[in-house]
Design an enzyme around this catalytic site. Structure first.
Site, short mmCIF file in Angstrom:
data_model
loop_
_atom_site.label_atom_id
_atom_site.label_comp_id
_atom_site.label_asym_id
_atom_site.label_seq_id
_atom_site.Cartn_x
_atom_site.Cartn_y
_atom_site.Cartn_z
N GLY A 162 5.53 -10.49 6.55
CA GLY A 162 6.69 -10.80 7.39
C GLY A 162 7.01 -12.29 7.35
CD GLU B 93 15.23 -3.03 -10.06
OE1 GLU B 93 15.11 -3.10 -8.84
OE2 GLU B 93 15.26 -1.94 -10.68
#
Length: 608
Positions: free
Chosen positions: A101, A488
């Site tokens: 986070g 990607e």
């Protein structure tokens, strides 16, 4: 964003958490670390790079102790380095913490702690948490964690241990997934159930604002004010074999090849041929409530956003309801117009995508009904929406999403049937769609059987530096998805466009060094895209075309073709995307790229 594994029990903890961490490598990361407590001694080892670098540094001498935490980091604050890797410790070397986070107020908290004499050794926001817990620690690690988190702004999934309470592990969550694994005389904490499946399938999913205290004897969950919270034990319904490669060279290839069965599972039990409709009991909406909807907003990120674009075409054409597709990352920052007649559908493979979760919460706060189309059972989005559709694609380990995309499109077709039959879609039209959906898994298998054709195309283009992907109608989003897959995993620059937009700029790029990939099945816009192919050939462009079997006109103009079976227009994306997935895969393999763990990417994006 990345991997957390923790253990407390009777066994040596370090081998267990390191083993679990390896099962989370697919999430993408740039450093790894490990901390354990043996009596009152804290051992910490960490290294920039892959887990193998950490193991080499340990050289077989794993720290002893029956409580440990391990982490793989994806850099947000501070470059990948040994110092910035997790776990982070306090000044006294008694606390170790791992964190997924972002702590948004890390700057002012750090300044305040430095004024109190705390010394920092990294550039990360996470280290602030370790020092903040130290600042509040008097008699209880649990209380110190709770007090520290009440000062924090941002998102976190954390696991904390301390030499002062060596048989305890404390975990907490806000906006970043975390779960407890329940064993016999031992307990685990992890950011993903895949890390624990060798040891337990019984799990408890933490919700935002909850703290878990784990010991060998049990666990308890509280809120940030240490008030008890009752939790339900869930059972993970897939096993370890599903997260192994099963003989394939890469997870991505395995997951591409699993699409016939994964789409079949998405559709199983949901098709109603006689009624020409779909059974979706998980929507938790009556016919009257669905008829009261006057607008649909589809919100997602990345590959899921491309699936949402296809859903927009389906719903507007067949259900005759206005649809908007929103990037979840932009949705809540632009003051969207929502009310109780708006249906917001959030699409996310993991069910943990931070931006998409924030969009769900914004929608519900503004009075809209929120549904989810997700893969991971028990995920945060699945728990917070009013209802939805599980796609049941099975675990997707490769960072580049493949089978989840095809299942999301299949799920959107089911939602279209459900809404369409209540509105503008006749029973005969519905039956045609149901029959086409029933044939789809076998047609996917037919398409996959042509993989050698795609591999030959890849050999011709593995050296290029740029590529253009073009499609129209339902297959414009497929062009976007094909370009994304190439970017990607092969690191080749690629752009997707509506084919007609080529004339408004991109045509300037076309020459004999620029491959142009056309997604051109024989559908309602076939003649239009044929004209676009002719425009490219007139400029000496090299054309790769995905066409319907039996095609002659586009095939004659193309340098390379890959064929797909004939189906109805709205289902062509499920077939036409497969050659593009394979093309990206084979090009990446030939370029020597790390297909399953492409640089800088993470599987589940749980930070904004």
């Amino acid at each position: 964003m990345c991997g957390i594994v923790g253990y407390v029990g009777q066994r040596q903890a370090s081998p267990l958490v390191l083993e679990g961490l390896k099962r989370l490598e697919y999430r993408g990361y740039d450093s790894a670390g490990l901390a354990s407590v043996d009596d009152v001694r804290l051992s910490v080892e960490k290294a920039a790079g892959k887990i193998a670098v950490l193991e080499a540094r340990l050289n077989g001498r794993l720290p002893r102790g029956s409580v440990a935490v391990a982490h793989t980091r994806w850099a947000t604050h501070g470059v990948p380095s040994d110092a910035n890797a997790h776990p982070h410790t306090d000044c006294g070397g008694t606390i170790a913490l791992v964190h997924n986070g972002i702590i948004e107020n890390a700057g002012p908290l750090r300044q305040a702690l430095e004024r109190r004499g705390h010394k920092f050794r990294s550039d990360t926001d996470t280290e602030v948490l370790a020092h903040l817990i130290e600042q509040h620690y008097s008699a209880s690690l649990e209380l110190a964690v709770a007090a520290a988190l009440q000062q924090v702004e941002g998102t976190y999934g954390i696991a904390v241990l301390s030499t002062k309470e060596p048989a305890l592990l404390v975990a907490a969550r806000k906006g970043s997934p975390l779960l407890i694994g329940i064993g016999e005389g031992e307990h685990f904490v992890a950011s993903d159930a895949a890390a624990l499946l060798q040891h337990t399938r019984s799990v408890v999913y933490l919700d935002d604002g909850e703290i878990a205290v784990l010991s060998p004897d049990g666990y308890r969950v509280t809120d940030l004010h240490t008030e008890p919270v009752e939790k339900v034990i869930s059972v993970v319904d897939w096993d370890l074999a599903t997260v192994e490669r099963g003989g394939y060279e890469h997870f991505m290839l395995k997951e591409i090849m699993e699409q016939p069965e994964s789409v079949r599972t998405t559709l199983r039990g949901r098709l109603l041929e006689d009624a020409g409709g779909a059974r979706l009991g998980g929507l938790n909406l009556s016919d009257d409530e669905l008829l009261a909807v006057d607008r649909v907003v589809l919100t997602a990120c990345g590959t899921s956003w491309h699936a949402a674009l296809i859903g927009e075409y389906m719903l507007e054409e067949l259900a005759r309801i206005p649809v908007e597709v929103e990037y979840a990352s932009e949705f809540r920052y632009r003051n969207p117009i929502l009310d109780h007649r708006t249906l917001v559908v959030a699409i996310s493979q993991s069910g943990e995508t931070a931006d998409t979760l924030a969009a769900v919460r914004e929608a519900k706060q503004r009075g809209a009904r929120a549904l989810g189309i997700v893969n991971v059972v028990g995920s945060t989005i699945a728990r917070e929406v009013d209802g939805g559709v599980y796609i049941h694609a099975g675990p997707e380990i490769g960072v580049a999403s493949t089978k989840a995309f095809s299942c999301q499109v299949a799920a959107l077709s089911l939602l279209t049937l459900r809404l369409g039959r209540l509105r503008a879609l006749s029973v005969l039209q519905g039956r045609d769609i149901v029959r086409a959906l029933a044939r789809l898994p076998d047609q996917i298998a037919e398409t996959l059987a042509r993989a050698p054709d795609v591999e030959r195309v890849a050999q011709a283009f593995a050296h290029v530096h740029n590529a253009l992907y073009l499609g129209r109608g339902y297959n414009f989003p497929v062009a976007l998805e094909g370009a994304l897959k190439l970017k990607e995993i092969s690191y080749i620059h690629a752009e997707g466009y509506p084919a007609a937009e080529m004339k408004h700029g991109p045509i300037a790029l076309i020459d004999d060094n620029m491959p142009v990939v056309f997604v051109a099945p024989h559908d309602a816009v076939y003649q239009k895209i044929l004209s676009n192919v002719q425009e490219v050939k007139a400029r000496r462009g090299r054309v790769v075309a995905v066409v319907t079997e039996g095609d002659r006109e586009i095939a004659e103009l193309s340098d390379h073709i890959v064929t797909i079976p004939q189906t109805i227009d709205l289902l062509t994306p499920v077939l036409s995307v497969i050659p593009l997935q394979l093309l990206a895969y084979y090009i990446a393999v030939q370029r020597g790229c790390d297909v399953d763990k492409p640089r800088n990417l993470a599987k589940s994006v749980t930070v904004e």
